[in-house]
Design a protein around this motif. Structure first.
Motif: not given
Length: 315
Positions: A189-212
């Motif tokens: 997680d870029a904002d929280r600066q730590g490893w996180r797990t996210y349930r895929a069914d609760r994710i709503r992706l935005r377009t486009p993706n961020g940087p590499r």
């Protein structure tokens, strides 16, 4: 040295394994000169494979998306894995792809060699799924997540937490882990600066993706173990520790917890849960002698359980 046809197949297989290849690396893998790699790339393009040149000092190639789907190369293990996965998907584990999975499976099984078809049938015949209600994930979400993992691109998405609150997230995706009938994304997680797990069914992706991004060392070296620990252990509020008079190998695998050997005949079992009552039941049904280390309240629940069982036995 491989002949031209075999070399083209090998080159195509390499291009499918990762996003970018330096021409020097391809030449080394194939055991040929870089000019030979360039000629073989041109042959693949004539056959309909969209191979793009990548800029840079050394130069390289990338297998891209074209107007039509060219043939894919699968080794034996990949073919079996795809066939089994398609049969599973046809059972409805991912939303909206049941019929498509059946069509793809029919095409694949038509060309499977007999030895591989027998392996697929054996796996299917001796694997009994337990169906149950649960959240489903759109196939496009899983596809986009795995593509971002492959391409090392940051994901931007809205995430709905357990409490129903939706927040904006930015994460470096490292992989998807299946746990029961749910999919979990492991990411930094870029904002929280730590490893996180996210349930895929609760994710709503935005377009486009961020940087590499530059890959980090995965948590604990294994994202599956990380998800197992986070979901199967750390999430529970109550912890109990008991000394078991049994070898660690006798206990490991029988219960979800952390087993630490003390001696050849004893081990410490650490359990987590949301109720001491359930932890007491788990300890009792291990059917070995034990001593409660913490908390002392667990002893009260075990005494209560013992009295209840003795009372029922007298009835």
């Amino acid at each position: 040295m491989l002949d031209t046809s075999a070399r083209l197949l090998r080159l195509l297989s390499l291009l499918q394994t990762r996003r970018d290849w330096a021409s020097a690396d391809l030449a080394e893998r194939l055991g040929v000169a870089r000019r030979t790699v360039r000629r073989d790339i041109d042959r693949l393009r004539l056959l309909g494979y969209p191979v793009h040149s990548t800029p840079g000092v050394s130069g390289g190639y990338r297998l891209g998306a074209g107007a039509e789907l060219p043939p894919l190369l699968l080794d034996d293990e990949e073919a079996v894995a795809v066939a089994v996965s398609l049969r599973t998907a046809a059972g409805g584990t991912v939303t909206g792809i049941e019929e498509t999975s059946l069509r793809a499976l029919a095409k694949l099984e038509q060309v499977l060699p007999s030895r591989l078809r027998h392996r697929v049938n054996a796996l299917q015949a001796h694997t009994v799924p337990i169906t149950r209600e649960g959240p489903t994930v759109d196939a496009d979400v899983l596809t986009r997540i795995t593509a971002a993992c492959r391409d090392q691109e940051q994901l931007r998405f809205d995430y709905t937490g357990h409490e129903g609150v939706t927040t904006s997230r930015k994460a470096e995706p490292y992989g998807l882990v299946g746990w029961g009938r749910r999919w979990y994304l492991v990411g930094w997680d870029a904002d929280r600066q730590g490893w996180r797990t996210y349930r895929a069914d609760r994710i709503r992706l935005r377009t486009p993706n961020g940087p590499r991004f530059t890959p980090r060392e995965p948590p604990e070296g294994d994202i599956a173990a990380f998800v197992q620990r986070r979901l199967g252990y750390d999430m529970w509020p109550i912890q109990a520790r008991v000394l078991l008079h049994a070898p660690a190998e006798q206990i490991a695998g029988r219960v979800t917890g952390v087993v630490e050997p003390v001696s050849d005949g004893t081990c410490v079992l650490t359990l987590r849960g949301d109720e001491l009552r359930l932890i007491a039941i788990t300890v009792a049904f291990l059917d070995v002698d034990f001593e409660v280390l913490e908390p002392v309240e667990l002893e009260e629940w075990l005494d209560r359980l013992g009295r209840r069982l003795r009372s029922c036995g007298k009835g």
